[in-house]
Design a protein around this motif. Structure first.
Motif, PDB file in Angstrom:
ATOM      1  N   ASP A  62      43.808  55.434  48.233  1.00  0.00           N
ATOM      2  CA  ASP A  62      42.426  55.002  48.445  1.00  0.00           C
ATOM      3  C   ASP A  62      42.179  53.576  47.972  1.00  0.00           C
ATOM      4  O   ASP A  62      41.054  53.087  48.047  1.00  0.00           O
ATOM      5  CB  ASP A  62      41.459  55.946  47.722  1.00  0.00           C
ATOM      6  N   ILE A  63      43.197  52.912  47.455  1.00  0.00           N
ATOM      7  CA  ILE A  63      43.059  51.528  46.995  1.00  0.00           C
ATOM      8  C   ILE A  63      43.745  50.622  48.015  1.00  0.00           C
ATOM      9  O   ILE A  63      44.928  50.770  48.294  1.00  0.00           O
ATOM     10  CB  ILE A  63      43.688  51.336  45.600  1.00  0.00           C
ATOM     11  N   LYS A  64      43.012  49.688  48.556  1.00  0.00           N
ATOM     12  CA  LYS A  64      43.552  48.735  49.536  1.00  0.00           C
ATOM     13  C   LYS A  64      43.622  47.363  48.873  1.00  0.00           C
ATOM     14  O   LYS A  64      42.707  46.927  48.213  1.00  0.00           O
ATOM     15  CB  LYS A  64      42.646  48.641  50.761  1.00  0.00           C
ATOM     16  N   GLY A  65      44.698  46.670  49.125  1.00  0.00           N
ATOM     17  CA  GLY A  65      44.815  45.313  48.599  1.00  0.00           C
ATOM     18  C   GLY A  65      45.944  45.226  47.611  1.00  0.00           C
ATOM     19  O   GLY A  65      46.791  46.112  47.537  1.00  0.00           O
ATOM     20  N   PRO A  66      46.023  44.193  46.918  1.00  0.00           N
ATOM     21  CA  PRO A  66      45.038  43.131  46.734  1.00  0.00           C
ATOM     22  C   PRO A  66      45.089  42.101  47.854  1.00  0.00           C
ATOM     23  O   PRO A  66      46.111  41.890  48.476  1.00  0.00           O
ATOM     24  CB  PRO A  66      45.458  42.497  45.412  1.00  0.00           C
ATOM     25  N   SER A  67      43.934  41.474  48.102  1.00  0.00           N
ATOM     26  CA  SER A  67      43.875  40.316  48.990  1.00  0.00           C
ATOM     27  C   SER A  67      43.460  39.124  48.138  1.00  0.00           C
ATOM     28  O   SER A  67      42.607  39.249  47.262  1.00  0.00           O
ATOM     29  CB  SER A  67      42.906  40.556  50.137  1.00  0.00           C
ATOM     30  N   PHE A  68      44.088  38.009  48.387  1.00  0.00           N
ATOM     31  CA  PHE A  68      43.893  36.835  47.536  1.00  0.00           C
ATOM     32  C   PHE A  68      43.065  35.784  48.257  1.00  0.00           C
ATOM     33  O   PHE A  68      43.164  35.622  49.470  1.00  0.00           O
ATOM     34  CB  PHE A  68      45.252  36.246  47.135  1.00  0.00           C
ATOM     35  N   SER A  69      42.248  35.078  47.494  1.00  0.00           N
ATOM     36  CA  SER A  69      41.446  33.974  48.025  1.00  0.00           C
ATOM     37  C   SER A  69      41.404  32.865  46.973  1.00  0.00           C
ATOM     38  O   SER A  69      41.965  33.008  45.890  1.00  0.00           O
ATOM     39  CB  SER A  69      40.040  34.456  48.383  1.00  0.00           C
TER      40      SER A  69
END
Length: 166
Positions: free
Chosen positions: A65-72
């Protein structure tokens, strides 16, 4: 999906700012990105451990249920997304007894029982826990538990404690 921001407090921050004078800006930026990536990848197991210690949820279901991480921001900010889809009571160790009804435990050691609960095939053909709202045959509803997003980020019983742990 519910997103949350992870804030990292650095111990010895005055030493780090003294090191920035010695290091080149590119080296410092690379170290900052590496630290952010390390912390972001360590977060899903920490969330799984915090939630799994209090709720009867399997670690694989939590991590799923955890998506990511996505970085910015050039790799210095990480975003993790937690699912807000409510799970059925079957995920929480649901059991059906002909005399007692359907029981499950959201919190460790605390079982709840629906006396008018039963198992029946859902629209996709899988067995789901249902309960009757009244004494009549219909209406019936699926028994749902909480979602990971509402448990961890919402105003749940252990939400603030788990956030501080992670």
């Amino acid at each position: 999906m519910a997103a949350f921001s992870l804030q990292i407090n650095l111990d010895g921050q005055e030493k780090l700012s003294a090191m920035t004078a010695l290091l080149s800006p590119a080296t410092f930026e690379r170290a900052l990105k590496g630290g952010t990536q390390y912390a972001a990848k360590a977060t899903p197991p920490a969330v799984s451990k915090a939630v799994g210690g209090r709720y009867t949820w399997k670690a694989g279901d939590i991590k799923g249920d955890i998506k990511g991480p996505s970085f910015s921001d050039g790799g210095t900010t990480a975003t993790l997304r937690l699912s807000r889809r409510a799970r059925t009571a079957a995920v929480f160790g649901g059991r059906w007894d002909k005399r007692k009804g359907y029981s499950f435990a959201i919190f460790r050691g605390q079982r709840e029982t629906f006396s008018h609960g039963f198992l029946a095939p859902g629209k996709q053909g899988t067995l789901l826990p249902f309960y009757r709202k009244g004494k009549e045959r219909y209406p019936i509803e699926v028994i749902h538990g909480p979602s990971l997003g509402s448990v961890f980020l919402g105003s749940s019983r252990y939400g603030t404690v788990m956030q501080k742990e992670v």
